[in-house]
Design a protein around this motif. Structure first.
Motif, PDB file in Angstrom:
ATOM      1  N   LYS A 286      10.209   0.514  -9.406  1.00 37.46           N
ATOM      2  CA  LYS A 286       9.754  -0.844  -9.728  1.00 37.46           C
ATOM      3  C   LYS A 286       8.463  -1.173  -8.974  1.00 37.46           C
ATOM      4  O   LYS A 286       7.577  -1.840  -9.480  1.00 37.46           O
ATOM      5  CB  LYS A 286      10.854  -1.829  -9.301  1.00 37.46           C
ATOM      6  CG  LYS A 286      11.114  -2.869 -10.361  1.00 37.46           C
ATOM      7  CD  LYS A 286      12.074  -3.980  -9.973  1.00 37.46           C
ATOM      8  CE  LYS A 286      13.278  -3.635  -9.179  1.00 37.46           C
ATOM      9  NZ  LYS A 286      14.045  -4.746  -8.674  1.00 37.46           N
ATOM     10  N   ARG A 287       8.352  -0.664  -7.761  1.00 36.02           N
ATOM     11  CA  ARG A 287       7.186  -0.964  -6.931  1.00 36.02           C
ATOM     12  C   ARG A 287       6.046   0.037  -7.127  1.00 36.02           C
ATOM     13  O   ARG A 287       5.047   0.003  -6.413  1.00 36.02           O
ATOM     14  CB  ARG A 287       7.599  -0.956  -5.445  1.00 36.02           C
ATOM     15  CG  ARG A 287       8.491  -2.098  -5.079  1.00 36.02           C
ATOM     16  CD  ARG A 287       9.028  -1.966  -3.659  1.00 36.02           C
ATOM     17  NE  ARG A 287       9.866  -3.106  -3.348  1.00 36.02           N
ATOM     18  CZ  ARG A 287       9.439  -4.226  -2.749  1.00 36.02           C
ATOM     19  NH1 ARG A 287       8.195  -4.323  -2.361  1.00 36.02           N
ATOM     20  NH2 ARG A 287      10.259  -5.217  -2.536  1.00 36.02           N
ATOM     21  N   GLY A 288       6.249   0.999  -8.038  1.00 36.49           N
ATOM     22  CA  GLY A 288       5.182   1.986  -8.292  1.00 36.49           C
ATOM     23  C   GLY A 288       5.053   3.024  -7.182  1.00 36.49           C
ATOM     24  O   GLY A 288       4.004   3.650  -7.009  1.00 36.49           O
ATOM     25  N   ILE A 289       6.139   3.210  -6.425  1.00 35.94           N
ATOM     26  CA  ILE A 289       6.106   4.189  -5.320  1.00 35.94           C
ATOM     27  C   ILE A 289       6.706   5.507  -5.808  1.00 35.94           C
ATOM     28  O   ILE A 289       7.817   5.525  -6.356  1.00 35.94           O
ATOM     29  CB  ILE A 289       6.939   3.671  -4.115  1.00 35.94           C
ATOM     30  CG1 ILE A 289       6.399   2.327  -3.625  1.00 35.94           C
ATOM     31  CG2 ILE A 289       6.967   4.694  -2.992  1.00 35.94           C
ATOM     32  CD1 ILE A 289       7.331   1.603  -2.654  1.00 35.94           C
ATOM     33  N   ARG A 290       5.978   6.587  -5.618  1.00 37.70           N
ATOM     34  CA  ARG A 290       6.534   7.876  -6.008  1.00 37.70           C
ATOM     35  C   ARG A 290       7.569   8.340  -4.988  1.00 37.70           C
ATOM     36  O   ARG A 290       7.337   8.202  -3.783  1.00 37.70           O
ATOM     37  CB  ARG A 290       5.418   8.913  -6.141  1.00 37.70           C
ATOM     38  CG  ARG A 290       4.767   8.824  -7.497  1.00 37.70           C
ATOM     39  CD  ARG A 290       3.375   9.323  -7.527  1.00 37.70           C
ATOM     40  NE  ARG A 290       2.841   9.090  -8.874  1.00 37.70           N
ATOM     41  CZ  ARG A 290       2.422   7.890  -9.310  1.00 37.70           C
ATOM     42  NH1 ARG A 290       2.466   6.837  -8.529  1.00 37.70           N
ATOM     43  NH2 ARG A 290       1.973   7.762 -10.550  1.00 37.70           N
TER      44      ARG A 290
ATOM     45  N   GLN B 191       0.824  -1.227   0.000  1.00 34.40           N
ATOM     46  CA  GLN B 191       0.000   0.000   0.000  1.00 34.40           C
ATOM     47  C   GLN B 191       0.855   1.274   0.000  1.00 34.40           C
ATOM     48  O   GLN B 191       0.336   2.370  -0.205  1.00 34.40           O
ATOM     49  CB  GLN B 191      -0.955   0.006   1.201  1.00 34.40           C
ATOM     50  CG  GLN B 191      -0.326   0.339   2.560  1.00 34.40           C
ATOM     51  CD  GLN B 191       0.751  -0.637   2.990  1.00 34.40           C
ATOM     52  OE1 GLN B 191       0.644  -1.832   2.735  1.00 34.40           O
ATOM     53  NE2 GLN B 191       1.811  -0.138   3.599  1.00 34.40           N
ATOM     54  N   LEU B 192       2.184   1.132   0.215  1.00 29.44           N
ATOM     55  CA  LEU B 192       3.051   2.325   0.283  1.00 29.44           C
ATOM     56  C   LEU B 192       3.057   3.034  -1.066  1.00 29.44           C
ATOM     57  O   LEU B 192       3.411   2.456  -2.088  1.00 29.44           O
ATOM     58  CB  LEU B 192       4.492   1.920   0.665  1.00 29.44           C
ATOM     59  CG  LEU B 192       5.492   3.080   0.786  1.00 29.44           C
ATOM     60  CD1 LEU B 192       5.109   4.048   1.907  1.00 29.44           C
ATOM     61  CD2 LEU B 192       6.915   2.562   1.012  1.00 29.44           C
ATOM     62  N   LYS B 193       2.646   4.318  -1.060  1.00 28.99           N
ATOM     63  CA  LYS B 193       2.496   5.035  -2.332  1.00 28.99           C
ATOM     64  C   LYS B 193       3.538   6.107  -2.563  1.00 28.99           C
ATOM     65  O   LYS B 193       3.813   6.473  -3.688  1.00 28.99           O
ATOM     66  CB  LYS B 193       1.119   5.694  -2.387  1.00 28.99           C
ATOM     67  CG  LYS B 193       0.029   4.667  -2.472  1.00 28.99           C
ATOM     68  CD  LYS B 193      -1.298   5.289  -2.841  1.00 28.99           C
ATOM     69  CE  LYS B 193      -2.344   4.199  -2.906  1.00 28.99           C
ATOM     70  NZ  LYS B 193      -2.321   3.330  -1.694  1.00 28.99           N
ATOM     71  N   ILE B 194       4.062   6.655  -1.478  1.00 34.81           N
ATOM     72  CA  ILE B 194       5.013   7.756  -1.659  1.00 34.81           C
ATOM     73  C   ILE B 194       6.064   7.785  -0.556  1.00 34.81           C
ATOM     74  O   ILE B 194       5.763   7.569   0.618  1.00 34.81           O
ATOM     75  CB  ILE B 194       4.283   9.129  -1.755  1.00 34.81           C
ATOM     76  CG1 ILE B 194       5.306  10.285  -1.740  1.00 34.81           C
ATOM     77  CG2 ILE B 194       3.220   9.321  -0.670  1.00 34.81           C
ATOM     78  CD1 ILE B 194       4.789  11.629  -2.144  1.00 34.81           C
ATOM     79  N   ILE B 195       7.296   8.075  -1.006  1.00 33.07           N
ATOM     80  CA  ILE B 195       8.386   8.369  -0.075  1.00 33.07           C
ATOM     81  C   ILE B 195       8.742   9.826  -0.337  1.00 33.07           C
ATOM     82  O   ILE B 195       9.209  10.178  -1.427  1.00 33.07           O
ATOM     83  CB  ILE B 195       9.607   7.456  -0.337  1.00 33.07           C
ATOM     84  CG1 ILE B 195       9.205   5.992  -0.149  1.00 33.07           C
ATOM     85  CG2 ILE B 195      10.766   7.837   0.576  1.00 33.07           C
ATOM     86  CD1 ILE B 195      10.177   5.003  -0.783  1.00 33.07           C
TER      87      ILE B 195
END
Ligand code: DGY
Length: 326
Positions: free
Chosen positions: A88-92, A67-71
């Motif tokens: 790769k994981r789709g995390i912004r 569920q992690l979406k952004i760093i």
């Protein structure tokens, strides 16, 4: 309750208030969270608001969960984040980009002036009651900044802000960069040099490159040897661009005149021969530390999170990995 956000340090400015609609887990101590604490606290979070001292790698992302979406990093450097893995994981991954350019350029000039004009040494002799005679014709004679030659290694946003200040000081401006910066050449009169050429001609060599494989340990013994004996090295970028051991040796041997450092290979600076040297000005990584800048950085870091959690793209100026697809 809203989305879950892990914030790895208390922040100046409005960030926490802005995130009040989220369930925030805040690391409250001044010292950075340990690796163990990071791994514990990221579990189940939708967003991480981190600092440059927090290593956010594959393990952290994996432990956090899908569920992690952004760093969102409260920094302009992002070498502490594994961006390829995040992509790769789709995390912004977002950062605070050029917001701190002017503040860091101000501090660069503070170091240039402090080194060249004995500002720290002067303060010391006054406080220690060693100023006995009043005005003296040759007390703490330093080096001129106005009219001197500055060599800017890395003419990006911070380097350009330094160049503009240097122009105001009537300095000759040399720069070295991966690519020629024709705009700066035309507008500020900056002159391109090879790195060796810049080192040989500059009275102040100031580092503004990002840390990457090409810039790591760039200023080693060999390069320091190419500088003028009367020149100063200033670093407000990343400690690892300079080989600190070689720098200490160069300063000891009088190979260069002095150094002004805001960043170190390992922070905080532990035991180091630099601590005993009088021709060095040392600061605790405060390049961006003015109230307005740090508050704006916090605002941007929080806004990036709110945008992404609301299903929007963050401002492209702050997005490190635009290749992430929704
Ligand atoms: C950064 O943001 O990368 C600076 O070094 C700290 O403000």
């Amino acid at each position: 309750m809203g989305k879950k956000v892990y914030v790895t340090r208390r922040l100046p400015g409005p960030a926490l208030e802005m995130l009040s609609g989220c369930k925030v887990t805040l690391h409250k101590r001044q010292t950075p969270p340990t690796r163990k604490e990071i791994l514990k606290n990221v579990v189940g979070k939708d967003a991480i608001l981190c600092m440059l001292s927090d290593k956010i790698d594959r393990e952290v992302m994996k432990v956090a969960g899908p569920q992690l979406k952004i760093i969102s990093s409260y920094s302009t450097g992002f070498e502490h984040i594994d961006v390829a893995e995040a992509t790769k994981r789709g995390i912004r991954v977002t950062y605070t980009a050029d917001i701190l350019a002017e503040a860091t350029a101000d501090l660069t000039f503070a170091l240039i002036l402090a080194c060249a004009r004995n500002v720290v040494a002067g303060d010391r002799i006054v406080r220690q009651k060693k100023w006995k005679v009043g005005w003296m014709p040759d007390l703490l004679l330093g080096q001129n900044v106005h009219g001197a030659t500055i060599g800017i290694v890395g003419l990006g946003r911070i380097g350009s802000a330094v160049a503009r200040r240097a122009k105001g000081f009537g300095m000759e401006i040399l720069y070295h960069n991966r690519r020629r910066n024709e705009k700066a050449e035309a507008e500020i009169g900056a002159q391109y040099r090879s790195l060796d050429g810049l080192l040989a001609q500059s009275d102040f060599v100031t580092i503004h490159t990002t840390l990457n494989d090409a810039s790591r340990q760039l200023m080693d013994k060999e390069r320091l040897q190419k500088m003028k004996k009367t020149a100063f090295l200033i670093n407000t970028a990343r400690g690892s661009v300079v080989n600190e051991r070689d720098l200490a040796a160069a300063l000891k041997k009088g190979m260069i005149a002095g150094a002004g450092l805001d960043v170190f290979e390992k922070e905080p600076l532990g035991y180091s021969p630099l601590l005993r040297m009088k021709n060095v000005v040392l600061l605790p990584h405060i390049g961006s530390a003015d109230r307005v800048t740090r508050s704006r950085m916090a605002e941007v870091a929080a806004k990036n999170i709110l945008d992404v959690l609301a299903g929007k793209e963050p401002d492209s100026a702050f997005l490190v990995n635009p290749q992430v697809q929704r």
